[in-house]
Write a protein that holds these residues in place. Structure first.
Motif, PDB file in Angstrom:
ATOM      1  N   PHE A  38       1.106  -1.295   0.093  1.00 34.83           N
ATOM      2  CA  PHE A  38       0.558  -0.071   0.219  1.00 34.83           C
ATOM      3  C   PHE A  38       0.598   1.700   0.038  1.00 34.83           C
ATOM      4  CE2 PHE A  38      -2.067   3.412   2.751  1.00 34.83           C
ATOM      5  CZ  PHE A  38      -3.458   3.811   1.722  1.00 34.83           C
ATOM      6  N   ALA A  88     -14.044  12.216  -3.445  1.00 36.51           N
ATOM      7  CA  ALA A  88     -14.175  10.440  -2.545  1.00 36.51           C
ATOM      8  C   ALA A  88     -15.553  10.184  -2.626  1.00 36.51           C
ATOM      9  CB  ALA A  88     -13.863  10.900  -0.984  1.00 36.51           C
ATOM     10  N   LEU A 112      -4.946  -0.751  -3.257  1.00 35.81           N
ATOM     11  CA  LEU A 112      -6.669  -0.607  -2.613  1.00 35.81           C
ATOM     12  C   LEU A 112      -7.968  -1.105  -3.215  1.00 35.81           C
ATOM     13  CD1 LEU A 112      -8.425   1.143  -0.280  1.00 35.81           C
ATOM     14  CD2 LEU A 112      -8.192   2.952  -2.330  1.00 35.81           C
ATOM     15  N   LEU A 113      -7.639  -1.303  -4.307  1.00 34.41           N
ATOM     16  CA  LEU A 113      -8.563  -1.737  -5.680  1.00 34.41           C
ATOM     17  C   LEU A 113      -8.532  -2.947  -5.916  1.00 34.41           C
ATOM     18  CD1 LEU A 113      -8.697   1.885  -8.174  1.00 34.41           C
ATOM     19  CD2 LEU A 113     -10.346   0.653  -6.248  1.00 34.41           C
ATOM     20  N   PRO A 162      -0.180   2.954  -3.537  1.00 34.63           N
ATOM     21  CA  PRO A 162      -1.356   2.734  -2.376  1.00 34.63           C
ATOM     22  C   PRO A 162      -3.093   2.010  -3.731  1.00 34.63           C
ATOM     23  CG  PRO A 162      -1.317   4.898  -2.980  1.00 34.63           C
ATOM     24  CD  PRO A 162       0.054   3.699  -3.439  1.00 34.63           C
ATOM     25  N   TRP A 163      -3.424   2.821  -4.478  1.00 31.61           N
ATOM     26  CA  TRP A 163      -4.128   2.560  -5.390  1.00 31.61           C
ATOM     27  C   TRP A 163      -4.883   1.287  -6.000  1.00 31.61           C
ATOM     28  CZ3 TRP A 163      -7.680   6.260  -3.584  1.00 31.61           C
ATOM     29  CH2 TRP A 163      -7.016   7.293  -3.425  1.00 31.61           C
ATOM     30  N   VAL A 189      -7.614  12.871  -0.498  1.00 30.48           N
ATOM     31  CA  VAL A 189      -8.905  13.234  -1.511  1.00 30.48           C
ATOM     32  C   VAL A 189      -9.680  14.386  -1.429  1.00 30.48           C
ATOM     33  CG1 VAL A 189     -10.093  11.724  -2.776  1.00 30.48           C
ATOM     34  CG2 VAL A 189      -8.037  10.307  -2.084  1.00 30.48           C
ATOM     35  N   ALA A 224      -5.082   2.575   5.042  1.00 28.87           N
ATOM     36  CA  ALA A 224      -5.907   4.146   3.761  1.00 28.87           C
ATOM     37  C   ALA A 224      -5.845   5.490   5.264  1.00 28.87           C
ATOM     38  CB  ALA A 224      -6.353   4.647   2.857  1.00 28.87           C
ATOM     39  N   VAL A 272      -3.968   9.098   3.817  1.00 29.03           N
ATOM     40  CA  VAL A 272      -4.486   9.142   2.200  1.00 29.03           C
ATOM     41  C   VAL A 272      -5.504   9.535   1.839  1.00 29.03           C
ATOM     42  CG1 VAL A 272      -4.594   8.111   0.357  1.00 29.03           C
ATOM     43  CG2 VAL A 272      -2.437   7.365   1.781  1.00 29.03           C
TER      44      VAL A 272
END
Length: 426
Positions: A204, A266, A212-213, A208-209, A261, A252, A257
């Motif tokens: 992460f 978000a 996350l996904l 990170p993204w 956003v 996050a 994180v």
């Protein structure tokens, strides 16, 4: 459904199931077991984050209510499992500022002793009622199959149990073992998340993204039938995929994180993901309709979106504000005894039934009208009885959580000391 093993409430087979006593059979999903108290993120601030404590308490109550009434819409109103995995992920990320091996060992130390007490009661009852793992055809009648009983000690997999034991006319309904062992699926999932967390947090912090996904994409593969993994391995992978996004959202939140956003972005993104989840659910309704526990991809996306919004708007409370303050003692107690409440509540729901049955023996219950009224009020009476029974379990077994956390044992840790002063730290 994402699970082939038994869960509380009759023959339910997923994260959330409800008791079989005339209550809809559904899948069991429960709460983060609060391995340590949440702390505020305020610079220089100490103590507990009461907002996170409140979320955990709501999740526990929602779980008990769901298992009593079996209302499918509760899985949409408040996806407690996703919320609690997110809280656990946030706590785990904070703890991993220390050496990973010590953190994992500490999590196991807090989790396993309460499990051992629960497992001892369940196993003694099953053995006393005639269950022999060596002769259970579902275990192959071999020593290797019987060795799965070890999962009652360390829940690397799903523990075995007889799907039917005793008789319908006995003190406990014949599927009681199936229902009682149901909560242990969550401990397995939690254990594997804890073990995987050092690697997940490492990933992460670098991508990170993508990290996350990735669980949502994995759910789209293993939670839709596109790829089928049989047996308990498939169940574990499905759990990891469905709730992995929420666990990483906890990372996050802790790493800041989410706060980077813009809120409008978000919330808009979360709304789109939630909308997709409901759209997917509408075309893949399970036996209980809109119960998202039966629809993995809908559960994953809806829970993900809800968690994003809850954490994006998260205040940092050292005290419950306004009218919420009246619930302070119960919030503190439920957080200090989350493991005990989670482990025992399903078995206690079943214990309400023989208690209510005694009401039929009262002299004024001999008329058909009185009997019919009691039949209709059965579930409501269970709802009234479960809370004092949970209180008894807290008094009888809750102190084990203190011993596991290397604290002095406390019977009723609601934040009020014997002298009347308030304390929340552990």
């Amino acid at each position: 459904m994402t699970h082939g093993h038994g869960y509380p409430a009759g023959t339910g087979t997923g994260p959330e199931s409800t008791p079989a006593y005339g209550i809809p059979q559904q899948r069991q999903q429960e709460t983060e077991l609060a391995p340590e108290p949440a702390k505020t993120a305020k610079p220089g601030g100490g103590g507990r984050d009461r907002y996170l404590d409140l979320l955990r308490s709501i999740a526990l109550v929602r779980v008990v209510v769901y298992h009593l009434f079996g209302w499918a819409w509760l899985s949409v109103l408040f996806p407690s499992m996703g919320v609690m995995f997110a809280l656990a992920g946030s706590l785990m990320a904070r703890s991993l500022n220390r050496p990973a091996l010590g953190v994992i060992r500490g999590r196991l130390r807090r989790l396993l002793p309460p499990l051992w007490a629960f497992s001892a009661v369940v196993l003694v009852l099953t053995f006393a009622m005639g269950w022999n793992p060596l002769k259970d055809p579902d275990l192959g009648g071999t020593w290797w199959g019987a060795a799965k009983v070890f999962d009652y000690i360390v829940p690397f997999g799903a523990p075995p149990y007889p799907e039917h034991l005793g008789s319908e006319s006995g003190l406990l309904e014949s599927t009681w073992a199936d229902q009682a062992a149901g909560p242990l699926w969550y401990l397995r999932a939690y254990l594997w998340f804890v073990i995987a967390s050092p690697l997940l947090l490492w990933a992460f912090r670098r991508v990170p993204w993508a990290t996350l996904l990735a669980p949502l994409l994995l759910t789209a593969v293993v939670g839709t039938g596109l790829v089928t993994i049989p047996g308990e391995t498939g169940n574990a992978v499905s759990d990891f995929a469905v709730y992995g996004g929420c666990w990483v959202l906890g990372f996050a939140h802790h790493e800041g994180v989410l706060k980077q956003v813009p809120r409008y972005l978000a919330v808009s993104g979360a709304t789109v993901i939630m909308g997709f989840g409901l759209w997917w659910a509408s075309g893949h309704l399970g036996p209980d309709g809109w119960d998202l526990n039966d629809i993995p991809l809908a559960q994953a996306t809806w829970s993900f979106g809800i968690v994003v919004i809850l954490l994006q708007y998260a205040p940092s409370w050292q005290e419950l504000p306004g009218r919420l303050a009246r619930w302070d003692k119960l919030v503190t107690l439920s957080n200090n005894r989350a493991v005990t409440i989670y482990l025992w509540h399903n078995l206690l729901i079943m214990a309400t039934v023989p208690i209510i049955d005694q009401l039929y023996n009262l002299p004024f219950m001999e008329s058909d009208a009185a009997t019919s009224l009691l039949d209709k009020a059965d579930t409501f009476l269970m709802f009234l009885l479960i809370w004092p029974l949970i209180a008894v379990a807290i008094l009888a077994f809750g102190w084990i959580e203190d011993i596991a956390a290397k604290r002095g044992p406390r019977l009723w840790p609601n934040g009020v000391s014997g002298g009347g002063s308030r304390r929340r730290g552990t």
